[in-house]
Motif scaffolding. Structure first.
Motif, PDB file in Angstrom:
ATOM      1  N   HIS A   1       0.825  -1.223   0.017  1.00 18.20           N
ATOM      2  CA  HIS A   1      -0.017  -0.022   0.019  1.00 18.20           C
ATOM      3  C   HIS A   1       0.763   1.414   0.079  1.00 18.20           C
ATOM      4  O   HIS A   1       0.376   2.312  -0.419  1.00 18.20           O
ATOM      5  CB  HIS A   1      -1.017   0.031   1.333  1.00 18.20           C
ATOM      6  CG  HIS A   1      -1.997  -1.006   1.303  1.00 18.20           C
ATOM      7  ND1 HIS A   1      -3.028  -0.816   0.500  1.00 18.20           N
ATOM      8  CD2 HIS A   1      -1.972  -2.422   1.926  1.00 18.20           C
ATOM      9  CE1 HIS A   1      -3.625  -2.097   0.635  1.00 18.20           C
ATOM     10  NE2 HIS A   1      -3.207  -3.033   1.586  1.00 18.20           N
TER      11      HIS A   1
ATOM     12  N   LYS B   1      -5.710   6.897   4.832  1.00 22.32           N
ATOM     13  CA  LYS B   1      -6.146   5.603   4.571  1.00 22.32           C
ATOM     14  C   LYS B   1      -6.742   4.822   6.042  1.00 22.32           C
ATOM     15  O   LYS B   1      -7.732   4.331   6.127  1.00 22.32           O
ATOM     16  CB  LYS B   1      -5.132   4.463   4.401  1.00 22.32           C
ATOM     17  CG  LYS B   1      -5.550   3.191   3.763  1.00 22.32           C
ATOM     18  CD  LYS B   1      -4.399   2.292   3.193  1.00 22.32           C
ATOM     19  CE  LYS B   1      -4.107   2.761   1.980  1.00 22.32           C
ATOM     20  NZ  LYS B   1      -5.187   2.570   0.761  1.00 22.32           N
ATOM     21  N   GLU B   2      -5.925   5.199   7.028  1.00 20.03           N
ATOM     22  CA  GLU B   2      -6.271   4.623   8.459  1.00 20.03           C
ATOM     23  C   GLU B   2      -6.687   5.397   9.511  1.00 20.03           C
ATOM     24  O   GLU B   2      -6.815   4.763  10.615  1.00 20.03           O
ATOM     25  CB  GLU B   2      -5.083   3.505   8.875  1.00 20.03           C
ATOM     26  CG  GLU B   2      -4.534   2.578   7.844  1.00 20.03           C
ATOM     27  CD  GLU B   2      -3.376   1.996   8.244  1.00 20.03           C
ATOM     28  OE1 GLU B   2      -3.358   1.191   9.285  1.00 20.03           O
ATOM     29  OE2 GLU B   2      -2.234   2.100   7.301  1.00 20.03           O
TER      30      GLU B   2
ATOM     31  N   GLY C   1      -3.752   5.385  12.875  1.00 21.24           N
ATOM     32  CA  GLY C   1      -3.065   4.538  12.279  1.00 21.24           C
ATOM     33  C   GLY C   1      -1.842   4.709  12.244  1.00 21.24           C
ATOM     34  O   GLY C   1      -0.872   3.796  12.164  1.00 21.24           O
TER      35      GLY C   1
ATOM     36  N   LYS D   1      -0.365   2.705  15.162  1.00 21.47           N
ATOM     37  CA  LYS D   1      -0.657   1.219  15.018  1.00 21.47           C
ATOM     38  C   LYS D   1       0.671   0.370  15.713  1.00 21.47           C
ATOM     39  O   LYS D   1       1.451   0.598  15.144  1.00 21.47           O
ATOM     40  CB  LYS D   1      -1.067   0.674  13.914  1.00 21.47           C
ATOM     41  CG  LYS D   1      -1.620  -0.879  13.855  1.00 21.47           C
ATOM     42  CD  LYS D   1      -2.026  -0.960  12.401  1.00 21.47           C
ATOM     43  CE  LYS D   1      -3.477  -0.340  11.945  1.00 21.47           C
ATOM     44  NZ  LYS D   1      -4.099  -0.933  10.712  1.00 21.47           N
TER      45      LYS D   1
ATOM     46  N   HIS E   1      -5.260  -3.073   7.441  1.00 18.57           N
ATOM     47  CA  HIS E   1      -6.695  -3.209   7.811  1.00 18.57           C
ATOM     48  C   HIS E   1      -7.081  -4.170   8.762  1.00 18.57           C
ATOM     49  O   HIS E   1      -8.075  -4.944   8.650  1.00 18.57           O
ATOM     50  CB  HIS E   1      -7.377  -3.157   6.575  1.00 18.57           C
ATOM     51  CG  HIS E   1      -7.380  -1.789   5.641  1.00 18.57           C
ATOM     52  ND1 HIS E   1      -7.757  -0.742   6.306  1.00 18.57           N
ATOM     53  CD2 HIS E   1      -6.804  -1.708   4.356  1.00 18.57           C
ATOM     54  CE1 HIS E   1      -7.518   0.365   5.271  1.00 18.57           C
ATOM     55  NE2 HIS E   1      -7.060  -0.263   4.202  1.00 18.57           N
TER      56      HIS E   1
ATOM     57  N   GLU F   1      -5.592  -7.335   8.409  1.00 23.86           N
ATOM     58  CA  GLU F   1      -5.614  -8.505   7.513  1.00 23.86           C
ATOM     59  C   GLU F   1      -5.282  -9.725   8.235  1.00 23.86           C
ATOM     60  O   GLU F   1      -5.787 -10.950   7.937  1.00 23.86           O
ATOM     61  CB  GLU F   1      -4.844  -8.395   6.219  1.00 23.86           C
ATOM     62  CG  GLU F   1      -5.108  -7.090   5.434  1.00 23.86           C
ATOM     63  CD  GLU F   1      -4.264  -6.175   5.530  1.00 23.86           C
ATOM     64  OE1 GLU F   1      -3.711  -5.920   6.709  1.00 23.86           O
ATOM     65  OE2 GLU F   1      -4.057  -5.055   4.824  1.00 23.86           O
TER      66      GLU F   1
END
Length: 310
Positions: A43, A59-60, A64, A67, A136, A138
């Motif tokens: 990404h 995006k997050e 984010g 994280k 995300h 995953e």
């Protein structure tokens, strides 16, 4: 060990832990982006450092950027504590062998401190890297889930020490140079530098310590030198830590293979030193704040060493 010595070790443990947490919290967003760029996250791998920071927020969300920081805080307190306590103990031992003026003693003590800290806390670093790399969720939903997955799917404790060898090898010059540079510069400035760069110790007025501004600068220089020398091994460590999260993980069998593959595919600048610019942005203030807060905590807790030049 006398009760007073035990108390001093506990105070040093607290000082080191607080120093580590302050340093890492400040640079957590840059640390996360560094991991994304180092490991070529699909990404963000095409982005520059500043563009990646903006893209992560878009995006997050702003959080984010943090994280994986929960796992980092769980790891960094004992890491910082063990590193600084180990350094003080190793310094006493090596100086008793080689003398208080020995440069080798400081270098060995710093390397030993870094290796000891990373050996104990490495599994938490692996968990933190896994959480920071995903975008995300995953693969993992949190610290406990990450621990459970690695334990059951990657060979129990073996999975938590993926990439440990390059980390171990890289820590020797990294911690050694960082502590050596800081301690040597501190001693020189206190003993021979201009008086405005140091001040009387709050806990021991007959001794002098670096001023806060000078502490920050000296710590930053130490961090920059250490990171530059050890950075390729840090790239190999991250690749191996991420393991099954990367495409074709079987090709990363050893740290030498990782270094060779990264160099062949991406070259020196865009491979082995990919993300170095952001590493400077995070490493320099991180090491700077870490040493500065540690020295402040030692003075606050009245554990300033009475040894000459320490």
């Amino acid at each position: 060990m006398k009760s007073t010595e035990v108390a001093d070790v506990l105070k040093l443990f607290l000082a080191g832990g607080v120093a580590g947490c302050c340093a890492k919290t400040m640079i957590a967003p840059l640390d996360r982006v560094k991991i994304l760029l180092q490991a070529q996250n699909e990404h963000y791998r095409h982005l520059s450092v500043t563009s990646a920071v903006t893209a992560v927020v878009k995006k997050e969300g702003f959080l984010g950027l943090y994280k994986g920081n929960g796992a980092m805080m769980i790891r960094i307190f004992p890491y910082g504590a063990i590193q600084f306590v180990s350094f003080e103990q190793y310094k006493k031992i090596t100086q008793s062998w080689l003398g208080q003026d020995s440069h080798i003693a400081r270098l060995i003590a710093g390397s030993g401190a870094g290796v000891t800290a990373v050996l104990v806390t490495y599994p938490l670093d692996v968990i933190r890297a896994r959480l920071a790399f995903q975008v995300h969720g995953e693969h993992y939903s949190g610290i406990i889930h990450t621990f459970h997955s690695i334990w059951h799917q990657e060979g129990k404790m073996k999975g938590f020490y993926r990439g440990f060898i390059p980390t171990f090898i890289g820590m020797i010059p990294y911690a050694g140079i960082a502590f050596y540079t800081y301690e040597t510069a501190k001693r020189f400035i206190v003993e021979q530098g201009p008086r405005f760069l140091s001040k009387p110790s709050p806990s021991q007025p007959d001794e002098r310590v670096l001023s806060t501004a000078c502490n920050l600068v000296v710590g930053g220089v130490a961090g920059a030198l250490a990171q530059t020398i050890s950075y390729p091994l840090d790239v190999a460590r991250r690749k191996m830590q991420l393991g099954h999260m990367l495409a074709n993980p079987h090709q990363f069998g050893s740290w030498l293979q990782v270094l060779l593959i990264v160099y062949q595919r991406h070259g020196f600048k865009k491979g082995l030193y990919r993300g170095l610019s952001i590493n400077y942005l995070r490493a320099i203030p991180s090491v700077s704040v870490s040493f500065t807060v540690y020295e402040f905590m030692k003075q606050l807790l009245n554990i300033q060493s009475k040894q000459k030049g320490s």
